[in-house]
Design an enzyme around this catalytic site. Structure first.
Site, PDB file in Angstrom:
ATOM      1  N   HIS A  64     134.136 -54.809 -24.660  1.00 43.31           N
ATOM      2  CA  HIS A  64     134.783 -55.100 -23.385  1.00 43.31           C
ATOM      3  C   HIS A  64     133.777 -55.700 -22.405  1.00 43.31           C
ATOM      4  O   HIS A  64     132.569 -55.507 -22.547  1.00 43.31           O
ATOM      5  CB  HIS A  64     135.297 -53.816 -22.709  1.00 43.31           C
ATOM      6  CG  HIS A  64     136.098 -52.912 -23.568  1.00 43.31           C
ATOM      7  ND1 HIS A  64     137.469 -52.812 -23.475  1.00 43.31           N
ATOM      8  CD2 HIS A  64     135.731 -52.012 -24.523  1.00 43.31           C
ATOM      9  CE1 HIS A  64     137.910 -51.903 -24.330  1.00 43.31           C
ATOM     10  NE2 HIS A  64     136.880 -51.405 -24.978  1.00 43.31           N
ATOM     11  N   TYR A  65     134.272 -56.386 -21.371  1.00 44.18           N
ATOM     12  CA  TYR A  65     133.446 -56.607 -20.186  1.00 44.18           C
ATOM     13  C   TYR A  65     134.042 -55.809 -19.029  1.00 44.18           C
ATOM     14  O   TYR A  65     135.240 -55.519 -18.999  1.00 44.18           O
ATOM     15  CB  TYR A  65     133.285 -58.086 -19.843  1.00 44.18           C
ATOM     16  CG  TYR A  65     134.533 -58.882 -19.510  1.00 44.18           C
ATOM     17  CD1 TYR A  65     135.430 -58.507 -18.509  1.00 44.18           C
ATOM     18  CD2 TYR A  65     134.793 -60.081 -20.177  1.00 44.18           C
ATOM     19  CE1 TYR A  65     136.540 -59.265 -18.200  1.00 44.18           C
ATOM     20  CE2 TYR A  65     135.911 -60.850 -19.871  1.00 44.18           C
ATOM     21  CZ  TYR A  65     136.772 -60.437 -18.879  1.00 44.18           C
ATOM     22  OH  TYR A  65     137.877 -61.190 -18.564  1.00 44.18           O
ATOM     23  N   THR A  66     133.175 -55.460 -18.067  1.00 41.64           N
ATOM     24  CA  THR A  66     133.610 -54.570 -16.992  1.00 41.64           C
ATOM     25  C   THR A  66     134.308 -55.297 -15.858  1.00 41.64           C
ATOM     26  O   THR A  66     135.011 -54.671 -15.062  1.00 41.64           O
ATOM     27  CB  THR A  66     132.404 -53.824 -16.404  1.00 41.64           C
ATOM     28  OG1 THR A  66     131.490 -54.772 -15.842  1.00 41.64           O
ATOM     29  CG2 THR A  66     131.700 -52.992 -17.470  1.00 41.64           C
ATOM     30  N   GLU A 118     131.316 -51.100 -23.294  1.00 40.87           N
ATOM     31  CA  GLU A 118     131.519 -51.940 -22.115  1.00 40.87           C
ATOM     32  C   GLU A 118     130.221 -52.676 -21.809  1.00 40.87           C
ATOM     33  O   GLU A 118     129.126 -52.115 -21.933  1.00 40.87           O
ATOM     34  CB  GLU A 118     131.916 -51.091 -20.910  1.00 40.87           C
ATOM     35  CG  GLU A 118     133.304 -50.498 -20.983  1.00 40.87           C
ATOM     36  CD  GLU A 118     134.385 -51.447 -20.480  1.00 40.87           C
ATOM     37  OE1 GLU A 118     134.044 -52.588 -20.098  1.00 40.87           O
ATOM     38  OE2 GLU A 118     135.556 -51.023 -20.453  1.00 40.87           O
ATOM     39  N   HIS A 174     138.524 -56.478 -27.015  1.00 43.30           N
ATOM     40  CA  HIS A 174     139.708 -55.910 -26.379  1.00 43.30           C
ATOM     41  C   HIS A 174     140.882 -56.881 -26.496  1.00 43.30           C
ATOM     42  O   HIS A 174     142.033 -56.464 -26.650  1.00 43.30           O
ATOM     43  CB  HIS A 174     139.401 -55.599 -24.912  1.00 43.30           C
ATOM     44  CG  HIS A 174     140.267 -54.532 -24.337  1.00 43.30           C
ATOM     45  ND1 HIS A 174     140.190 -54.124 -23.028  1.00 43.30           N
ATOM     46  CD2 HIS A 174     141.260 -53.769 -24.887  1.00 43.30           C
ATOM     47  CE1 HIS A 174     141.073 -53.165 -22.801  1.00 43.30           C
ATOM     48  NE2 HIS A 174     141.746 -52.940 -23.905  1.00 43.30           N
ATOM     49  N   ASP A 198     139.219 -59.898 -22.368  1.00 46.77           N
ATOM     50  CA  ASP A 198     137.804 -59.610 -22.624  1.00 46.77           C
ATOM     51  C   ASP A 198     137.534 -59.383 -24.114  1.00 46.77           C
ATOM     52  O   ASP A 198     138.405 -58.881 -24.819  1.00 46.77           O
ATOM     53  CB  ASP A 198     137.334 -58.414 -21.786  1.00 46.77           C
ATOM     54  CG  ASP A 198     138.168 -57.154 -21.985  1.00 46.77           C
ATOM     55  OD1 ASP A 198     139.400 -57.262 -22.063  1.00 46.77           O
ATOM     56  OD2 ASP A 198     137.580 -56.062 -22.049  1.00 46.77           O
TER      57      ASP A 198
END
Length: 264
Positions: A41-43, A109, A157, A167
């Site tokens: 994921h990215y935040t 993440e 994700h 993401d």
């Protein structure tokens, strides 16, 4: 007298519980790790906000990797949830027939904003830092070795929730993970060969849906090019052909799919 009787019963139960013994001298050969997937994921926010959300909010991840743009400065890997515990990162998700993947996955993440929106209202995707990807590769290698995971286990994700998530985005360097042997990648020679064939005759929508499902995506199987199918096609393209992920089932996408599924 009744009171003393209750005390005696309580002490008896307490003694019985404390004498519980488990014999671990035999172990079944029919077992493996509960962890089946690793989800990236990215935040969409900077480090302070990312830490706040992932430690104090209703979502969480097992690991958080910081973003660094300074050369020779390593990224920091935070462990926020023990791998034996379930983190709340995947949400409504599906991959290879498994659903609600929080229970069977490790979530990673990465501190990354994802994209900005220009004055015309279009997304402008942001690049990834080398130290961050270097740290990710080391972490993935370690997790996969410890849990006995194959190159089929690392997903984004957007792969497991293509109807609602983007993401880690089109600029995420999946090819670097492929070079490290962490994910499968379509063989370029096979892609070129298949693309020539598909340029003459494009497969049906049913064929695309079948091939996408074979990769692992949750995709409709009704033979219609609806919005849900386009979203899955776009998710696949964003990963394997990020220069254009318009959700259009074309010859190149078909070639990538077949090369990926026929890699053995």
């Amino acid at each position: 007298m009744k009171f003393r009787g209750y005390i005696w019963i309580f002490l008896l139960l307490l003694t019985g519980c404390s004498s519980l013994k488990i014999d671990d001298s035999y172990q079944s050969v029919s077992q493996d790790s509960r962890v089946q997937f690793i989800v990236l994921h990215y935040t969409a926010s900077q480090l302070p906000r990312s830490l706040e959300v992932l430690t104090q909010g209703k979502v969480s991840s097992h690991y958080l990797i910081t973003e660094h743009t300074i050369a020779n400065q390593a990224a920091t890997i935070y462990r926020l949830v023990d791998e034996n515990q379930r983190a709340w990162h995947a949400g409504d998700s599906q991959w290879q027939g498994r659903t609600w993947l929080n229970a069977s996955s490790i979530g990673i993440e990465m501190v990354h904003r994802g994209f900005t929106v220009n004055p015309q209202g279009h997304k402008e995707w942001l690049p990834w830092s080398e130290p961050q990807i270097d740290a990710l590769i080391l972490l993935l290698t370690d997790i996969m070795q410890r849990h006995g995971l194959s190159a089929d286990s690392v997903v984004g994700h957007s792969d497991i929730a293509p109807q609602r998530k983007l993401d880690p985005g089109p600029l995420f360097p999946w090819h670097r993970l492929a070079k490290a042997g962490l994910i499968h990648w379509p063989e370029p020679q096979l892609v070129a060969k298949y693309q020539t064939t598909f340029s003459e005759q494009l497969p049906s929508i049913t064929w695309f849906q079948t091939q996408l499902a074979k990769v692992g995506y949750a995709v409709p199987q009704h033979g219609k090019l609806d919005k849900a199918t386009r979203n899955v096609v776009a998710a696949f393209q964003m990963k394997y052909r990020p220069v254009r992920f318009d959700g259009e089932p074309d010859a190149h996408t078909a070639a990538l799919l077949l090369a990926l599924n026929n890699r053995h």
